[in-house]
Design an enzyme around this catalytic site. Structure first.
Site, PDB file in Angstrom:
ATOM      1  CG  HIS A  43     111.440 -56.042 188.617  1.00 37.79           C
ATOM      2  ND1 HIS A  43     111.972 -57.218 189.368  1.00 37.79           N
ATOM      3  CD2 HIS A  43     112.870 -55.568 188.357  1.00 37.79           C
ATOM      4  CE1 HIS A  43     113.217 -57.347 189.010  1.00 37.79           C
ATOM      5  NE2 HIS A  43     113.904 -56.413 188.440  1.00 37.79           N
ATOM      6  CG  HIS A 227     114.247 -63.076 184.554  1.00 37.42           C
ATOM      7  ND1 HIS A 227     114.961 -62.467 183.348  1.00 37.42           N
ATOM      8  CD2 HIS A 227     114.057 -61.885 185.209  1.00 37.42           C
ATOM      9  CE1 HIS A 227     115.169 -61.142 183.208  1.00 37.42           C
ATOM     10  NE2 HIS A 227     114.565 -60.796 184.770  1.00 37.42           N
ATOM     11  CG  HIS A 248     110.259 -57.551 185.789  1.00 33.97           C
ATOM     12  ND1 HIS A 248     110.300 -58.673 186.838  1.00 33.97           N
ATOM     13  CD2 HIS A 248     111.450 -57.486 185.446  1.00 33.97           C
ATOM     14  CE1 HIS A 248     111.742 -59.218 186.783  1.00 33.97           C
ATOM     15  NE2 HIS A 248     112.440 -58.250 185.837  1.00 33.97           N
TER      16      HIS A 248
END
Length: 384
Positions: A43, A227, A248
């Site tokens: 990322h 996320h 990430h």
């Protein structure tokens, strides 16, 4: 006398061989594995900075220069700028996911148009530097590209708002070269919750959200859970037919930020044969506000995941150019070799990292996941 001379010669020869072997062992550093396997980072948000600072006009971006002290792109002028070609080469980066990101404010408005704009600038950046970068869309081309002296450049989309809840748009993104999509960013989509809900929930993963995951499996696009909420992580892992990635994220047990991965999900990642690519952002690796984050914090997250679920399920996803605070010792993309040196130089209570282990962390694990996603896609299509 002849026998004595032969014995002496053999002794000297054996001594020289021994010294040579000992010297090679003593001088090996963790960074040396980056000469035998591509370092793949999951990322990097440079494309967003290109939009924010230059409206994607690449003529004003001197990617080939060392920009660390540049008046516009340097550390002092731009706390979220960490990337240029000079430092990527110094960092021994062999493969990079460049991220097409559009903010949550675009949801229900112009998210598709803005995402296309960012895919376009990624492709134009790659085309602008053909000696150093090459677009890669299949796992088998990563190592070949790297061995030919180029950084294998891949495209990820950060945030399901980019779909506008359309499977057709998802498929078209794949045709444009996108190989992973993060299901949410900091906002919920109509079909999945973001990490910002913490322990709560709004939708979790809806039936339509499950269709999106299964369609990503079918076309061969990696599902990124970086996320999403913890409940969505669990829901996706229960339904997916291919390995997932966290492009990430770090370990929740070390730093209780809901962007990180809890232990039960880490165990599920192992069962799924997926990968957690560890984030470097200070706020995700160090929850102790009384001190600065350091390289050691990132080492702790990597070692924690390795100790809990094994060395085959961890990778690197630094989040450079997407964050404004990084650990001391990992300030920009030139610093990856220092991390590998430190892991190899293990301390008391830490696992021992062999050359093979470090190669897995650097890139082998990710390449395996990418290949398994491709294989799962073929099988799903054949089974229909």
């Amino acid at each position: 006398m002849v026998y004595i001379n032969v014995a002496v010669c053999l002794s000297v020869l054996l001594l020289m061989i021994g010294l040579s072997v000992g010297l090679s062992v003593n001088t090996f550093k963790g960074r040396d594995v980056l000469n035998s396997v591509p370092l793949i980072d999951g990322h990097n948000d440079l494309p967003e900075n290109l939009y924010e600072k230059l409206s994607n006009n690449l003529s004003g971006f001197h990617f080939e220069d060392d920009l660390s002290n540049d008046d516009a792109w340097g550390r002092t002028a731009c706390p979220v700028c960490h990337t240029d070609l000079h430092r990527l080469i110094a960092g021994k980066v062999g493969g990079q996911f460049w991220v097409a990101y559009t903010g949550c404010e675009s949801q229900y408005k112009d998210a598709v148009q803005r995402t296309l704009r960012q895919i376009d600038v990624i492709k134009r950046l790659i085309d602008r530097y053909p000696t150093n970068l090459q677009l890669v869309t299949v796992a088998a081309d990563i190592e070949t590209t790297w061995r030919n002296g180029r950084i294998a450049s891949m495209i990820g989309i950060e945030g399901g708002q980019s779909l506008e809840s359309s499977l057709a748009v998802l498929r078209l993104y794949y045709e444009l070269g996108v190989r992973y999509m993060t299901l949410t960013h900091t906002c919920n989509t109509p079909w999945a919750d973001a990490s910002s809900v913490n322990d709560g929930s709004v939708y979790n993963l809806t039936e339509f959200g499950k269709k999106i995951v299964l369609e990503m499996n079918r076309i061969g696009m990696m599902v990124d859970l970086a996320h999403v909420s913890h409940n969505v992580m669990r829901d996706v892992l229960a339904v997916t037919r291919a390995p997932i990635i966290f492009s990430h994220s770090s370990a929740f047990s070390i730093c209780q930020n809901y962007r990180n991965v809890p232990d039960d999900v880490l165990h599920s990642v192992k069962e799924n044969k997926g990968i957690v690519m560890v984030n470097f952002y200070s706020g995700f690796v160090n929850c102790n506000s009384s001190r600065n984050a350091t390289l050691q914090d990132v080492v702790d997250h990597i070692n924690y995941i390795r100790n809990l679920i094994g060395v085959d399920y961890v990778g690197i996803g630094a989040d450079y150019d997407g964050v404004n605070s990084l650990p001391v010792g990992l300030e920009d993309v030139s610093k990856y070799p220092d991390l590998f040196d430190r892991l190899y130089d293990s301390r008391e209570g830490e696992p021992t990292w062999t050359k093979e282990d470090l190669e897995k962390l650097a890139g082998r694990n990710f390449i395996r996941v990418f290949q398994m996603v491709e294989t799962a896609s073929i099988k799903i299509i054949e089974d229909r």
